[in-house]
Design an enzyme around this catalytic site. Structure first.
Site, PDB file in Angstrom:
ATOM      1  N   TYR A  84       0.843  -1.204   0.000  1.00  0.00           N
ATOM      2  CA  TYR A  84       0.000   0.000   0.000  1.00  0.00           C
ATOM      3  C   TYR A  84       0.876   1.251   0.000  1.00  0.00           C
ATOM      4  O   TYR A  84       0.662   2.177  -0.791  1.00  0.00           O
ATOM      5  CB  TYR A  84      -0.935  -0.025   1.217  1.00  0.00           C
ATOM      6  CG  TYR A  84      -1.703   1.259   1.408  1.00  0.00           C
ATOM      7  CD1 TYR A  84      -2.738   1.604   0.545  1.00  0.00           C
ATOM      8  CD2 TYR A  84      -1.382   2.123   2.445  1.00  0.00           C
ATOM      9  CE1 TYR A  84      -3.435   2.793   0.711  1.00  0.00           C
ATOM     10  CE2 TYR A  84      -2.078   3.307   2.613  1.00  0.00           C
ATOM     11  CZ  TYR A  84      -3.097   3.637   1.748  1.00  0.00           C
ATOM     12  OH  TYR A  84      -3.780   4.819   1.908  1.00  0.00           O
ATOM     13  N   GLU A 104     -11.746   5.586   4.555  1.00  0.00           N
ATOM     14  CA  GLU A 104     -11.265   6.466   5.631  1.00  0.00           C
ATOM     15  C   GLU A 104     -12.346   6.704   6.683  1.00  0.00           C
ATOM     16  O   GLU A 104     -12.047   6.748   7.875  1.00  0.00           O
ATOM     17  CB  GLU A 104     -10.795   7.822   5.081  1.00  0.00           C
ATOM     18  CG  GLU A 104      -9.532   7.778   4.258  1.00  0.00           C
ATOM     19  CD  GLU A 104      -8.265   7.501   5.039  1.00  0.00           C
ATOM     20  OE1 GLU A 104      -8.275   7.457   6.279  1.00  0.00           O
ATOM     21  OE2 GLU A 104      -7.230   7.307   4.382  1.00  0.00           O
ATOM     22  N   TRP A 120      -5.411   1.751  10.251  1.00  0.00           N
ATOM     23  CA  TRP A 120      -5.559   1.645   8.804  1.00  0.00           C
ATOM     24  C   TRP A 120      -5.321   0.215   8.326  1.00  0.00           C
ATOM     25  O   TRP A 120      -5.960  -0.242   7.382  1.00  0.00           O
ATOM     26  CB  TRP A 120      -4.632   2.634   8.106  1.00  0.00           C
ATOM     27  CG  TRP A 120      -4.802   2.651   6.624  1.00  0.00           C
ATOM     28  CD1 TRP A 120      -3.875   2.320   5.684  1.00  0.00           C
ATOM     29  CD2 TRP A 120      -5.985   3.005   5.881  1.00  0.00           C
ATOM     30  NE1 TRP A 120      -4.406   2.446   4.421  1.00  0.00           N
ATOM     31  CE2 TRP A 120      -5.703   2.869   4.511  1.00  0.00           C
ATOM     32  CE3 TRP A 120      -7.268   3.418   6.255  1.00  0.00           C
ATOM     33  CZ2 TRP A 120      -6.638   3.129   3.511  1.00  0.00           C
ATOM     34  CZ3 TRP A 120      -8.195   3.684   5.252  1.00  0.00           C
ATOM     35  CH2 TRP A 120      -7.873   3.529   3.909  1.00  0.00           C
TER      36      TRP A 120
END
Length: 189
Positions: free
Chosen positions: A20, A42, A50
């Site tokens: 990522y 988000e 995350w």
């Protein structure tokens, strides 16, 4: 995965996180569909890590019709109820409802500005803000731009878009380049 490359410290060594970081984080996003995907993820991330969201990303993709905001805007109560039973995603009632609300507000912005990207990139004068940090801990959690964007999104009916969530969104979508100065991606994005 080349372990000799210098990366931002937040991504650690988890292969999913490293990929990522190396391929997506901080790359300017100019496509509305991709921008909505990041926005949806988000908002579900609020209060969580995350990596938790990244590990569930494909489940979110399946559950939310490949992040198709036009379909999400039309979700009815039976679809919302089904999402709340889906163990593959974060089953937070308020966040699931916010996905529908945000999809509708997203399309209103598209009507007004021609595209969501035209709107959102206006908060950074249509070019990425390139910060220079020695360590990832130097990067702020918010900025004047994320404060202004958060306030405007809330005014337009968006949910779960506090300044910290918005700043993380800006980092993820390349509106802000917060790769540390020594990171190999710093000059690439």
């Amino acid at each position: 995965m080349n372990s000799e490359k210098v990366r931002c410290g937040w991504c650690g060594t988890d292969p999913l996180y490293v990929t990522y970081h190396d391929e997506e984080w901080g790359v300017p996003v100019k496509d509305d569909k991709k921008m909505f995907e990041f926005l949806l993820l988000e908002t579900f991330q609020a209060g969580l890590s995350w990596i938790t969201i990244l590990r569930k990303r494909e489940n979110f993709r399946k559950a939310f019709d490949n992040f198709d905001y036009k379909k999400i805007a039309k979700y009815d109560q039976s679809k919302i109820d089904a999402l709340l039973q889906d163990e593959g995603i974060i089953r937070n009632k308020l966040k699931v409802h916010s996905a529908v609300t945000n999809a509708r507000a997203f399309m209103e912005i598209q009507k007004e500005f021609g595209s969501f990207n035209q709107y959102i990139w206006g908060f950074v004068n249509h070019k990425p803000i390139k910060n220079i940090w020695k360590t990832h801990k130097d990067a702020p959690a918010t900025s004047p731009e994320s404060d202004a964007l958060s306030k405007d999104l809330k005014k337009r009916g968006f949910k779960f878009v506090g300044s910290t969530v918005v700043y993380a969104h800006m980092q993820a979508t390349g509106m802000v380049n917060d790769h540390i100065e020594s990171c190999f991606r710093f000059h690439e994005v």
